[in-house]
Design an enzyme around this catalytic site. Sequence first.
Site, PDB file in Angstrom:
ATOM      1  N   PHE A 375       0.803  -1.221   0.000  1.00 37.25           N
ATOM      2  CA  PHE A 375       0.000   0.000   0.000  1.00 37.25           C
ATOM      3  C   PHE A 375       0.841   1.279   0.000  1.00 37.25           C
ATOM      4  O   PHE A 375       0.431   2.309   0.549  1.00 37.25           O
ATOM      5  CB  PHE A 375      -0.961   0.015   1.195  1.00 37.25           C
ATOM      6  N   CYS A 376       2.003   1.238  -0.622  1.00 40.16           N
ATOM      7  CA  CYS A 376       2.907   2.396  -0.665  1.00 40.16           C
ATOM      8  C   CYS A 376       3.149   2.953   0.736  1.00 40.16           C
ATOM      9  O   CYS A 376       3.228   4.172   0.934  1.00 40.16           O
ATOM     10  CB  CYS A 376       2.376   3.474  -1.602  1.00 40.16           C
TER      11      CYS A 376
END
Length: 453
Positions: A375-376
């Site tokens: 999710f970055c």
Amino acid sequence: MSVSTAAADQSVCTPLPVLGRDVTVPLVTGGEVTYAALDYAASAPALQRVWDDVAAYAPYYGSVHRGAGYLSQLSTDLFENARRTVAEFLDCRENDQVVFTRSTTDSLNLLARALPADCQVFVFETEHHASLLPWQDAKVSYLDAPRTPGQAVRTLERALAARDPYGPALVCVTGASNVTGELWPIRELAAAAHAHGARIVLDAAQLAPHHPVSVRDLDVDWIAFSGHKLYAPFGSGVLAGRADWLREADPYLAGGGASRTVTRREDGGVDVEWHESAARHEAGSPNVIGAYSIASACKALTEAGWDNLVARETQLIARVRAGLAEVPEVKVLSLFGDDAPRVGVISFVVEGWNSSHFAAALSAEYGIGVRDGLFCAHPLVRTLLGSDPQTQGECGAPEAAPGEKSLNAIRVSFGAGTPDEHVDRFVAAVKELVTEGAKWTYRTEEGRCVPAV
């Protein structure tokens, strides 16, 4: 472009109309089903209201600020009115600037370019990469993940107390985690920052779509958010807040619109006088439709009533968390614990499942769109999974076959446009996959788990 009076009377149990709510998708097991979009934390579907407003304006589109024609004048008014609408939505102070950007990432990179010399930056490792990475040219202190809101404040206070007290400093913090959905103690962190002579910027990408956000009430210096998470398409974002650092910095981009006057010098060069308003950092032809779509979304959410929106989302969160709690194999990821207030963003892992495999099965067999990966927010997810923070990973799923362990998680996220049926289908699908297994065979292709043909 007016709003129906019904918008102000939304029932707590009624989702706002969004595009794609009737889209059907094929299932690998046969037949079709209405798509359950449960990846709002990545990009929320556009509100129907926003799309209708943009469609009504589109025939009147024209260049802004420098056009003498009627459509240009109309577009200029609409663009600047959008700026005022966003300022009202964020409860900005009188002298604050609202700069239109491409995204939260763009907004925070703009602010990073505007930092005074020798500025110290303090950021928790728990941040999304959009707010973790832009500060590379500054002196950055990365703070360990706190396990309680109080610990977050104390950690920041210790770090600020040890800094050079005479130089400029900036704290960057999220309002709501894009991994756990948990709300951060923004007022307390802002008070700590200001008590030590630092400023604070709030990454509100995940907060603004779910809760009212007030610059004044939170006492932050800047707020950044993205339109595509606020039910508005077209690649626009906002950086709003104090004008002084922005006014004193070189323009983010050099070009038309940012410059007030340009003259030739006798030596053949050019002299430039830059604007001191928000235009200083909006060089080039601005994304008028993007700015207008953000303003439309701001109006729609405000008119729908935040009390209703928050109450309904709280109900959905409780239903999802209660359903997942009934599955012993599911572990929900959290920093602050089960009782922490949160928005509609929940990440989890399933014992015995590769997360990419699980997400692929939700999509292919149930028509449910979630996200899997890091999710970055790599350092945060690794911390929550109890892995080595130095372990490499990707924003997407790593190369791992179905059934193999992977350094990633599954994220379900929802909001104002989510029907009850979507979250109920998701909970039922999780239970069925865990107890009965996937009905289809899957393989890894270019780092993604996909149904085998």
